[in-house]
Write an enzyme that holds these catalytic residues in place. Structure first.
Site, PDB file in Angstrom:
ATOM      1  N   CYS A  99      -5.927   1.472   5.549  1.00  0.00           N
ATOM      2  CA  CYS A  99      -6.538   0.191   5.925  1.00  0.00           C
ATOM      3  C   CYS A  99      -6.060  -0.205   7.324  1.00  0.00           C
ATOM      4  O   CYS A  99      -5.255   0.496   7.952  1.00  0.00           O
ATOM      5  CB  CYS A  99      -6.177  -0.879   4.912  1.00  0.00           C
ATOM      6  SG  CYS A  99      -4.430  -1.352   4.971  1.00  0.00           S
ATOM      7  N   HIS A 114       0.830  -1.203   0.000  1.00  0.00           N
ATOM      8  CA  HIS A 114       0.000   0.000   0.000  1.00  0.00           C
ATOM      9  C   HIS A 114       0.870   1.261   0.000  1.00  0.00           C
ATOM     10  O   HIS A 114       2.051   1.240   0.362  1.00  0.00           O
ATOM     11  CB  HIS A 114      -0.928  -0.014   1.198  1.00  0.00           C
ATOM     12  CG  HIS A 114      -1.966  -1.087   1.137  1.00  0.00           C
ATOM     13  ND1 HIS A 114      -3.008  -1.185   2.033  1.00  0.00           N
ATOM     14  CD2 HIS A 114      -2.141  -2.126   0.262  1.00  0.00           C
ATOM     15  CE1 HIS A 114      -3.768  -2.219   1.726  1.00  0.00           C
ATOM     16  NE2 HIS A 114      -3.261  -2.811   0.650  1.00  0.00           N
ATOM     17  N   GLU A 135       0.725   3.962   1.946  1.00  0.00           N
ATOM     18  CA  GLU A 135       1.178   4.340   3.289  1.00  0.00           C
ATOM     19  C   GLU A 135       2.308   3.411   3.753  1.00  0.00           C
ATOM     20  O   GLU A 135       3.303   3.855   4.328  1.00  0.00           O
ATOM     21  CB  GLU A 135       0.006   4.254   4.276  1.00  0.00           C
ATOM     22  CG  GLU A 135      -1.188   5.119   3.919  1.00  0.00           C
ATOM     23  CD  GLU A 135      -2.243   4.354   3.136  1.00  0.00           C
ATOM     24  OE1 GLU A 135      -3.429   4.623   3.336  1.00  0.00           O
ATOM     25  OE2 GLU A 135      -1.874   3.465   2.324  1.00  0.00           O
ATOM     26  N   CYS A 165      -2.130  -0.807   7.482  1.00  0.00           N
ATOM     27  CA  CYS A 165      -1.373   0.447   7.422  1.00  0.00           C
ATOM     28  C   CYS A 165      -1.603   1.284   8.678  1.00  0.00           C
ATOM     29  O   CYS A 165      -0.698   1.986   9.140  1.00  0.00           O
ATOM     30  CB  CYS A 165      -1.753   1.234   6.171  1.00  0.00           C
ATOM     31  SG  CYS A 165      -1.144   0.501   4.628  1.00  0.00           S
TER      32      CYS A 165
END
Length: 335
Positions: free
Chosen positions: A292, A264, A266, A295
């Site tokens: 999410c 992801h 992040e 993260c």
């Protein structure tokens, strides 16, 4: 971007005004440039009669503001412009709508006899050789029942300022410069959050994920210290090249996440900071989607104290609640 429009009668000094402003950092353009381009395409000379007829034809075909609209479409937002040859009210309207920090229409004025003398001195093709012919030529530009033809008198009436050009060039330049200093310029600067979120959106364009392009920017003391976008890990085939079977199979959102090979945005921003030995404690993370659960745990444990997001990621109520419980300031930025 500041736009100064120039209107006025034949040989009033609009070209000289453009040169004065160009020397002060403005980019000089002319609505007649559009007409000249069309004249060259047709193999026509640029004498005054041809230019007027072509301008009227282009306004008739594409709308009365067409010359200005085509000129505005090529403007760069980081420049200031001076625009010559404005002869129709619709052109003024189009320039006012250009989104400039300031727009002002300058009516460049000079007495008839002075203008005629200048016209004789410059010797342009198609210019009048007698004062009577000079007057007749310009009267044809004043007004017309044809909505696409030049409407110079009405355009002059729309001017924000009149600049007299009845003396030396030095005096004229001084008046122009003094008028520039009077302009009210509206600086609609983005907030710091908007600034960094716009950068995050640009970072997202680097994403190779087939499902969703997401990016994060980590900021400390208004300085970017790390960025990341979603995609397959370093050394693994890019997602858009078939590297992640789940994303390329367009799996249903929220399902088969354990099969996704993409990191992801992040996650990558945090990992990149660690990879380069950059401290991110107490930093702010800007992300194009709210983080999410995975993260969010990384954000908390990395010591990030503020998260600004643009869009809410689906199925992340647990992540949101956990971030708030951990004392992370969570801000939705509407852009």
């Amino acid at each position: 971007m500041i736009i100064i429009g120039l209107t006025g009668r034949n040989a009033a000094g609009k070209t000289s005004a453009g040169q004065v402003l160009e020397a002060r950092g403005f980019t000089a353009v002319s609505l007649s440039d559009v007409i000249r381009k069309e004249a060259r395409r047709r193999g026509l000379s640029e004498k005054r009669e041809n230019m007027i007829a072509l301008g009227n034809e282009l306004r008739e075909r594409h709308g009365p503001g067409a010359l200005a609209e085509l000129t505005v479409a090529e403007m760069q937002p980081d420049r200031n412009y001076v625009v010559d040859s404005i002869r129709h009210p619709a052109e003024v309207v189009a320039l006012r709508k250009a989104g400039a920090r300031a727009f002002s229409l300058f009516h460049i004025f000079a007495p008839l006899e002075a203008r005629f003398a200048r016209a004789l001195a410059r010797r342009r093709e198609g210019d009048a050789s007698t004062l009577e012919e000079f007057v007749r030529q310009e009267e044809r530009e004043f007004a017309s029942s044809n909505a696409a033809a030049q409407q110079l008198l009405e355009t002059e009436r729309m001017a924000d300022r009149r600049i007299d050009n009845d003396g030396s060039l030095e005096e004229f330049a001084g008046r122009l410069t003094a008028t520039l200093r009077e302009l009210e310029v509206a600086f609609a600067r983005p907030s710091w959050d908007e600034y960094f979120m716009n950068i995050a959106k640009q970072v997202a364009a680097r994403s190779n994920c087939m499902k969703r392009q997401v990016a994060a920017v980590i900021v400390s003391e208004r300085r970017i210290i790390s960025t990341g976008y979603n995609g397959t890990p370093r050394g693994v085939k890019n997602c858009n090249e078939g590297g992640c079977p789940r994303c390329n199979g367009f799996s249903e959102s929220g399902k088969n996440l354990d099969e996704c090979l993409c990191s992801h945005g992040e996650e990558n921003a945090i990992v990149q900071a660690s990879y380069h030995g950059i401290a991110i404690r107490d930093a702010t993370l800007y992300t194009t989607y709210s983080p999410c659960l995975m993260c969010s745990k990384m954000i908390i444990n990395a010591g990030i104290r503020r998260v600004v997001f643009n869009e809410a990621y689906p199925l992340n109520d647990t992540a949101t609640a956990m971030l708030r419980e951990a004392g992370v300031d969570l801000v939705k930025l509407r852009m």
